[in-house]
Design an enzyme around this catalytic site. Structure first.
Site, short mmCIF file in Angstrom:
data_model
loop_
_atom_site.label_atom_id
_atom_site.label_comp_id
_atom_site.label_asym_id
_atom_site.label_seq_id
_atom_site.Cartn_x
_atom_site.Cartn_y
_atom_site.Cartn_z
N GLN A 160 0.80 -1.23 0.00
CA GLN A 160 0.00 0.00 0.00
C GLN A 160 0.84 1.28 0.00
O GLN A 160 0.52 2.23 -0.72
CB GLN A 160 -0.94 -0.01 1.20
CG GLN A 160 -1.87 1.20 1.24
CD GLN A 160 -2.77 1.15 2.46
OE1 GLN A 160 -3.77 0.45 2.47
NE2 GLN A 160 -2.40 1.87 3.48
N GLU A 202 -3.49 9.07 -1.78
CA GLU A 202 -2.84 9.91 -0.76
C GLU A 202 -1.76 10.80 -1.36
O GLU A 202 -0.95 11.37 -0.63
CB GLU A 202 -2.25 9.03 0.35
CG GLU A 202 -3.32 8.23 1.08
CD GLU A 202 -2.81 7.57 2.35
OE1 GLU A 202 -1.61 7.61 2.63
OE2 GLU A 202 -3.66 7.01 3.07
N ASP A 239 4.07 0.34 4.44
CA ASP A 239 2.80 -0.11 5.02
C ASP A 239 2.29 -1.21 4.10
O ASP A 239 1.84 -0.94 2.98
CB ASP A 239 1.79 1.04 5.12
CG ASP A 239 0.48 0.58 5.78
OD1 ASP A 239 0.37 -0.61 6.12
OD2 ASP A 239 -0.43 1.42 5.94
N GLU A 282 4.68 -1.39 8.65
CA GLU A 282 3.33 -1.36 9.24
C GLU A 282 2.51 -2.52 8.70
O GLU A 282 2.57 -2.82 7.50
CB GLU A 282 2.69 -0.02 8.86
CG GLU A 282 1.29 0.19 9.38
CD GLU A 282 0.79 1.59 9.01
OE1 GLU A 282 1.59 2.54 8.96
OE2 GLU A 282 -0.42 1.73 8.74
N ASP A 309 -1.52 -1.25 12.66
CA ASP A 309 -2.60 -0.33 12.28
C ASP A 309 -3.92 -1.11 12.36
O ASP A 309 -4.63 -1.04 13.37
CB ASP A 309 -2.32 0.22 10.88
CG ASP A 309 -3.49 1.00 10.29
OD1 ASP A 309 -4.41 1.35 11.03
OD2 ASP A 309 -3.49 1.27 9.06
N LYS A 334 -5.28 6.54 14.76
CA LYS A 334 -6.23 7.23 13.88
C LYS A 334 -7.49 7.54 14.67
O LYS A 334 -8.15 6.64 15.18
CB LYS A 334 -6.59 6.34 12.70
CG LYS A 334 -5.46 6.07 11.71
CD LYS A 334 -5.85 4.94 10.78
CE LYS A 334 -4.92 4.81 9.58
NZ LYS A 334 -5.16 3.52 8.86
N ARG A 363 -6.09 9.52 7.35
CA ARG A 363 -6.74 8.47 6.57
C ARG A 363 -6.51 8.73 5.09
O ARG A 363 -6.12 9.83 4.69
CB ARG A 363 -8.27 8.45 6.85
CG ARG A 363 -8.68 8.13 8.26
CD ARG A 363 -8.07 6.90 8.87
NE ARG A 363 -8.24 5.67 8.14
CZ ARG A 363 -8.85 4.57 8.61
NH1 ARG A 363 -9.41 4.59 9.82
NH2 ARG A 363 -8.89 3.47 7.91
N SER A 364 -6.84 7.74 4.27
CA SER A 364 -6.69 7.96 2.83
C SER A 364 -7.73 8.96 2.31
O SER A 364 -7.48 9.68 1.35
CB SER A 364 -6.77 6.64 2.07
OG SER A 364 -7.90 5.90 2.46
N LYS A 385 2.21 10.51 10.17
CA LYS A 385 2.06 9.88 8.85
C LYS A 385 0.82 10.44 8.17
O LYS A 385 -0.28 10.28 8.70
CB LYS A 385 1.93 8.37 9.04
CG LYS A 385 1.75 7.57 7.77
CD LYS A 385 1.41 6.11 8.07
CE LYS A 385 1.32 5.31 6.78
NZ LYS A 385 0.25 4.28 6.84
P1 PGA Z 1 -6.75 3.97 5.04
O1 PGA Z 1 -5.19 3.78 4.80
O2 PGA Z 1 -6.98 5.32 5.60
O3 PGA Z 1 -7.34 3.75 3.70
O4 PGA Z 1 -7.14 2.89 6.02
C1 PGA Z 1 -4.20 4.28 5.64
C2 PGA Z 1 -3.38 3.18 6.28
O5 PGA Z 1 -3.60 1.98 6.05
O6 PGA Z 1 -2.49 3.50 7.06
ZN ZN Z 2 -1.95 1.20 7.51
#
Ligand code: PGA
Ligand code: ZN
Length: 425
Positions: A160, A202, A239, A282, A309, A334, A363-364, A385
């Site tokens: 990712q 992102e 990640d 991660e 995460d 988060k 978040r994304s 991050k």
């Molecule tokens: P997400 O991705 O906000 O789409 O969950 C961010 C991450 O995995 O750190």
């Molecule tokens: Zn993550």
């Protein structure tokens, strides 16, 4: 005291509906809570309430907005805005479920953030000072995405995030300068190889590869081109978001049409960590694959930051379990995974008290709000991050820390990679 709580639909960085909450105090000061949204969400996250109806492609949040106006507001109006913890607890009680599925974590978080911001404004102090009770002054080391993949780039690659951490930076400004050079360098390398499609959710480059190793080559070439030494000036952070790759039995790389047993995936993580200058990884394993987490942490936990995460989803009970069983050495934090400001701060404190590192994260799907920059400084978390080094919903967070640093003046601290001394022994 709180005079009024209103809520309405706005749109996030992907153009998807989300909630904005407006908290108005009796002195007419207003605080706003803008709620972010994930794409590679963990199964143990608090529930984000969406209408799932015909309009807005199923993504509208009018039920959650209704819950703010009809259920939460009547309960909180008239109460002191400074009792963040009490107010958050009242909302948790009103909801009554374990994962905030009745009122929606997005409804509750919007109010919780709006309350914190109104309270800080009312005291006429910056948000980081209010949230940290005056004790926060550490400007975080940034973890910044260079390439985006997985659920954020239609599975162009399976990993990712390929991120950079400027471990050699002596100042916050220098982390930004180094990232700037590498981000644009990577874009040039990719274009010269004819393999850049655009940018992912992102802001990182969207690669067009059919394997997960070529990105490492691109990354290392970009670091070299920018004049830095990998492993000394900058390090790679990954990640893997591997809960998205796991079917309960095996891990799958869609882009390579390749499957791995748990054992094989463990070996791959080891191979990468030994082969490349990786300082942080991660979600190397799925949120249920505890055996691999434990084994990996035992082998690498004093050399590499191992962040949970989806494993922890900012959930106190899950973090506590992880600490007891030594599943990792860091926790991604988060706000919307858990749904209130005070539970988020408790999760950070628990992480720190175990000698682990919290990494405050966006978040994304983000908003133009910089709440998390303040949260990072407030709690002396040491790391932040926020996705990549492009698009204003990302840059607003990096830039806000420049402003916070200015406002702290000579009280501001930056320790950079020294933060890892906490876990590397
Ligand atoms: P997400 O991705 O906000 O789409 O969950 C961010 C991450 O995995 O750190
Ligand atoms: Zn993550």
């Amino acid at each position: 005291r709180i005079k009024e709580i209103d809520a309405y639909q706005i749109y996030d960085s992907r153009g998807f509906p989300t909630i904005e909450v407006e908290v108005t105090l009796e002195n007419d000061i207003k605080g706003y809570g803008l709620v972010p949204s994930g794409a590679s969400t963990g199964q143990f996250e608090a529930l984000e309430l969406r209408d799932k109806e015909k309009g807005f492609r199923g993504k509208s949040v009018f039920k959650a907005i209704g819950n703010v106006k009809k259920i939460i507001a009547p309960e909180l109006v008239g109460k002191s805005v400074f009792d963040q913890k009490d107010l958050d607890e009242q909302m948790i009680k009103l909801d009554g479920s374990k994962n905030k599925s009745n009122l929606g974590a997005n409804a509750i978080l919007g109010v919780s953030m709006g309350i914190a911001k109104a309270a800080a404004k009312s005291r006429q102090i910056p948000l980081y000072e209010y949230l940290g009770e005056g004790k926060g002054n550490l400007i975080p080391l940034n973890e910044i995405q260079i390439l985006g993949g997985g659920a954020h780039a239609a599975w162009a690659i399976d990993i990712q995030d390929f991120l950079v951490i400027a471990i050699g930076a002596k100042s916050y400004e220098e982390t930004l300068e180094m990232t700037y050079n590498i981000y644009h360098g990577a874009g040039e390398v990719m274009k010269s190889r004819g393999k850049c499609v655009g940018i992912a959710d992102e802001g990182g480059w969207w690669p067009d590869y059919n394997n997960n190793e070529e990105p490492f080559e691109v990354f290392l070439e970009a670091i070299e081109r920018a004049g830095y030494v990998a492993g000394k000036d900058v390090a790679i952070s990954l990640d893997i978001a591997s809960s998205d790759l796991f079917d309960g039995e095996k891990y799958h790389f869609r882009s390579e049409n390749r499957s791995f047993t748990k054992e094989q995936f463990y070996e791959l993580m080891v191979e990468w960590c030994e082969k490349y200058p990786i300082i942080s990884v991660e979600d190397p394993f799925a949120d249920t694959d505890f055996d691999n987490w434990k084994r990996f942490t035992k082998a690498f936990g004093t050399k590499i930051q191992i962040i949970g995460d989806d494993l922890f989803t900012t959930n106190i009970e899950r973090i506590r379990y992880g600490i007891e069983h030594q599943l990792a050495n860091a926790v991604l934090i988060k706000l919307n995974q858990i749904g209130t400001v005070s539970e988020t701060i408790s999760a950070i404190r628990l992480t720190q008290s175990a000698g682990w590192l919290p990494v405050i994260s966006a978040r994304s799907g983000e908003t133009e709000d910089a709440f998390i920059s303040h949260l990072a400084v407030a709690t002396n978390a040491g790391q932040l991050k926020v996705g990549s080094f492009a698009r204003s919903e990302r840059m607003v967070k990096w830039n806000e820390n420049l402003r916070i640093q200015r406002s702290l003046g000579s009280n501001a601290r930056f320790v950079g990679a020294e933060i890892y001394e906490e876990i590397f022994r």
